[in-house]
Design an enzyme around this catalytic site. Sequence first.
Site, PDB file in Angstrom:
ATOM      1  N   CYS A 120      88.573 -71.217  -2.465  1.00 18.87           N
ATOM      2  CA  CYS A 120      88.427 -69.762  -2.307  1.00 18.87           C
ATOM      3  C   CYS A 120      87.338 -69.382  -1.305  1.00 18.87           C
ATOM      4  O   CYS A 120      87.276 -68.233  -0.864  1.00 18.87           O
ATOM      5  CB  CYS A 120      88.131 -69.115  -3.651  1.00 18.87           C
ATOM      6  SG  CYS A 120      89.398 -69.445  -4.869  1.00 18.87           S
ATOM      7  N   HIS A 260      84.792 -62.058  -2.615  1.00 19.49           N
ATOM      8  CA  HIS A 260      86.009 -62.768  -3.017  1.00 19.49           C
ATOM      9  C   HIS A 260      86.527 -62.116  -4.293  1.00 19.49           C
ATOM     10  O   HIS A 260      85.773 -61.850  -5.228  1.00 19.49           O
ATOM     11  CB  HIS A 260      85.667 -64.244  -3.242  1.00 19.49           C
ATOM     12  CG  HIS A 260      86.761 -65.009  -3.905  1.00 19.49           C
ATOM     13  ND1 HIS A 260      88.072 -64.922  -3.508  1.00 19.49           N
ATOM     14  CD2 HIS A 260      86.757 -65.869  -4.962  1.00 19.49           C
ATOM     15  CE1 HIS A 260      88.815 -65.694  -4.277  1.00 19.49           C
ATOM     16  NE2 HIS A 260      88.042 -66.276  -5.169  1.00 19.49           N
ATOM     17  N   ASN A 290      93.756 -63.094  -7.545  1.00 19.00           N
ATOM     18  CA  ASN A 290      92.910 -63.970  -6.726  1.00 19.00           C
ATOM     19  C   ASN A 290      93.804 -64.745  -5.758  1.00 19.00           C
ATOM     20  O   ASN A 290      94.565 -65.613  -6.173  1.00 19.00           O
ATOM     21  CB  ASN A 290      92.154 -64.916  -7.662  1.00 19.00           C
ATOM     22  CG  ASN A 290      91.313 -65.950  -6.921  1.00 19.00           C
ATOM     23  OD1 ASN A 290      91.382 -66.073  -5.699  1.00 19.00           O
ATOM     24  ND2 ASN A 290      90.519 -66.702  -7.664  1.00 19.00           N
TER      25      ASN A 290
HETATM   26  O1  UT7 Z   1      88.172 -68.219  -7.166  1.00 20.77           O
HETATM   27  C1  UT7 Z   1      87.592 -68.997  -8.141  1.00 20.77           C
HETATM   28  C2  UT7 Z   1      88.598 -69.216  -9.196  1.00 20.77           C
HETATM   29  N1  UT7 Z   1      88.325 -68.880 -10.529  1.00 20.77           N
HETATM   30  C3  UT7 Z   1      87.564 -67.909 -11.044  1.00 20.77           C
HETATM   31  O2  UT7 Z   1      86.877 -67.199 -10.422  1.00 20.77           O
HETATM   32  C4  UT7 Z   1      87.631 -67.760 -12.535  1.00 20.77           C
HETATM   33  C5  UT7 Z   1      86.321 -67.361 -13.135  1.00 20.77           C
HETATM   34  N2  UT7 Z   1      86.469 -67.169 -14.563  1.00 20.77           N
HETATM   35  C6  UT7 Z   1      87.072 -66.081 -15.078  1.00 20.77           C
HETATM   36  O3  UT7 Z   1      87.500 -65.197 -14.368  1.00 20.77           O
HETATM   37  C7  UT7 Z   1      87.142 -65.971 -16.590  1.00 20.77           C
HETATM   38  O4  UT7 Z   1      86.423 -67.021 -17.175  1.00 20.77           O
HETATM   39  C8  UT7 Z   1      88.598 -65.993 -17.125  1.00 20.77           C
HETATM   40  C9  UT7 Z   1      89.286 -64.688 -16.760  1.00 20.77           C
HETATM   41  C10 UT7 Z   1      89.346 -67.182 -16.573  1.00 20.77           C
HETATM   42  C11 UT7 Z   1      88.573 -66.073 -18.650  1.00 20.77           C
HETATM   43  O5  UT7 Z   1      87.806 -65.017 -19.189  1.00 20.77           O
HETATM   44  P1  UT7 Z   1      86.724 -65.340 -20.308  1.00 20.77           P
HETATM   45  O6  UT7 Z   1      86.178 -64.053 -20.746  1.00 20.77           O
HETATM   46  O7  UT7 Z   1      85.775 -66.334 -19.733  1.00 20.77           O
HETATM   47  O8  UT7 Z   1      87.629 -65.931 -21.440  1.00 20.77           O
HETATM   48  P2  UT7 Z   1      87.516 -67.354 -22.139  1.00 20.77           P
HETATM   49  O9  UT7 Z   1      87.948 -68.426 -21.212  1.00 20.77           O
HETATM   50  O10 UT7 Z   1      86.172 -67.452 -22.772  1.00 20.77           O
HETATM   51  O11 UT7 Z   1      88.606 -67.184 -23.271  1.00 20.77           O
HETATM   52  C12 UT7 Z   1      88.458 -66.226 -24.317  1.00 20.77           C
HETATM   53  C13 UT7 Z   1      89.695 -66.284 -25.172  1.00 20.77           C
HETATM   54  C14 UT7 Z   1      90.066 -67.699 -25.582  1.00 20.77           C
HETATM   55  O12 UT7 Z   1      90.496 -67.652 -26.925  1.00 20.77           O
HETATM   56  P3  UT7 Z   1      89.510 -68.113 -28.096  1.00 20.77           P
HETATM   57  O13 UT7 Z   1      89.165 -69.534 -27.769  1.00 20.77           O
HETATM   58  O14 UT7 Z   1      88.346 -67.193 -28.032  1.00 20.77           O
HETATM   59  O15 UT7 Z   1      90.398 -67.949 -29.314  1.00 20.77           O
HETATM   60  C15 UT7 Z   1      91.237 -68.053 -24.696  1.00 20.77           C
HETATM   61  O16 UT7 Z   1      92.102 -68.942 -25.337  1.00 20.77           O
HETATM   62  O17 UT7 Z   1      90.834 -65.772 -24.458  1.00 20.77           O
HETATM   63  C16 UT7 Z   1      91.909 -66.716 -24.544  1.00 20.77           C
HETATM   64  N3  UT7 Z   1      92.699 -66.599 -23.324  1.00 20.77           N
HETATM   65  C17 UT7 Z   1      93.672 -65.693 -23.184  1.00 20.77           C
HETATM   66  N4  UT7 Z   1      94.171 -64.758 -24.020  1.00 20.77           N
HETATM   67  C18 UT7 Z   1      95.178 -63.984 -23.564  1.00 20.77           C
HETATM   68  C19 UT7 Z   1      92.582 -67.307 -22.167  1.00 20.77           C
HETATM   69  N5  UT7 Z   1      93.489 -66.868 -21.270  1.00 20.77           N
HETATM   70  C20 UT7 Z   1      94.177 -65.864 -21.875  1.00 20.77           C
HETATM   71  C21 UT7 Z   1      95.226 -65.009 -21.470  1.00 20.77           C
HETATM   72  N6  UT7 Z   1      95.684 -64.084 -22.339  1.00 20.77           N
HETATM   73  N7  UT7 Z   1      95.767 -65.079 -20.232  1.00 20.77           N
END
Ligand code: UT7
Length: 421
Positions: A120, A260, A290
Amino acid sequence: MRPLVAAGRGVTIAGIGGCVPPSVVTNDDLAQVVETDDEWIRTRTGIRERRVADPETATSDLAEVAARRALEEAGVRPDQVDLIIVATVTPDMPFPSTACLLQDRLGAVRAAGFDLEAACSGFVYALAAGAQFIAAGLYDTVLVVGAETLSKILDWSDRRTCVLLGDGAGAAVLRPAPPGEGILGLYLGADGSGGDLLKQPAGGSRLPPSAETVARGLHFVQMNGREVFKFAVKTMGDAAQAALAQAGLGFDDVDLYVPHQANYRIIESSARRFDLPLERVVVNIDRYGNTSAASIPVALDEALSTGRIRAGQTVLLVAFGGGLTWGAAVVRWGYDRQAPRPLEMPGQRPRYGLPEWIRRQAAEGRARRDGRARLAAAAADPAASPAGAAPRPAGPGEPGALPGPPGRGAPPRAAGGGDAR
Ligand code: UT7
């Protein structure tokens, strides 16, 4: 800190072009194939919809449209281009480079070309690389492209990744700068120790494509989102500060911040830390998700079309991504765009609805995962396994196991743990 533009000629951005494919996939569409919902995606990421290339569209197809638009804006003919750099993690194929494919398609007969892979951060890296050739006086015209068809390397049954990414392309034409404009500061960073946090494990020389890598879904993007989030928040500040310091400027001097587009929460928190009001921040993640290396040039294109970027303004670009990599650039903009220009592919209009190939691929992904879960259960309790069940796949170090990188015992796993549904 070492200045990144050699003490030579100044370098400016003389034209920008963008392109997105017509197929629009909304959050509600994705809720049909993975356990997610619009509310979760919007509140956690800011994304409402993303663009997805048709099966027959490759990265170079989007790159070509963006490149032609950038050349037109700069008033440069393809045969005047000296060098083409394409930043991408989704090249048309491992080689020849997408830059060479583009060189041919554009008729840029004089140009050298190479691809650059910084995930990215790719556009900022390519901008920095291209600028050096002009600063040093070697070339006068460099075409820098960030282009991706990430939809082709997504597991559409993995909700942790498929809701985040999208397809698109953006291009910039670099030229020697008239006095008072152009690139004022540049900064690049990398930390390979975090490489596992965001990767496509198979398809290279470590894990060449095989029936097994395909069966295990190792050609798809894997990400530990939470860790990448933390890394992003820290490095964006470091990169922005370093590039501004090189330019002899501070955050007060920034007219427009073009980050980004990975997550609205990351964008907002960085703007807050930089003390920049949201009116000075470009956000389009809601419509494109993204798009990795394409994200900043596509955002620049829209900001030019809406008149948010004008001649004389100071524009701050900040990126982070896989590698891990990060980077920033400070540009004193040199021109206004006279009339809005489209991002759509020529002759295309946005087209809604979940493409059939995504539905099919998601079903295949679920079946793959269910099959693996059944195998794991059978291995844990052989007595309970149905007669004729397939043998357990080889574990790390066992005969037939897929090789891991040196010094690491475990075979590649989903980077974020076992949440894929
Ligand atoms: O360009 C660089 C590429 N990547 C990035 O920039 C990504 C950077 N990270 C992020 O944007 C965030 O970490 C995410 C959007 C990927 C995730 O958000 P988060 O607030 O960090 O969520 P999390 O990973 O802590 O997950 C929270 C919960 C989990 O459930 P539990 O374990 O709390 O029961 C996940 O299983 O959300 C769940 N979850 C979802 N639920 C519904 C993860 N993905 C999804 C989804 N829909 N798509």
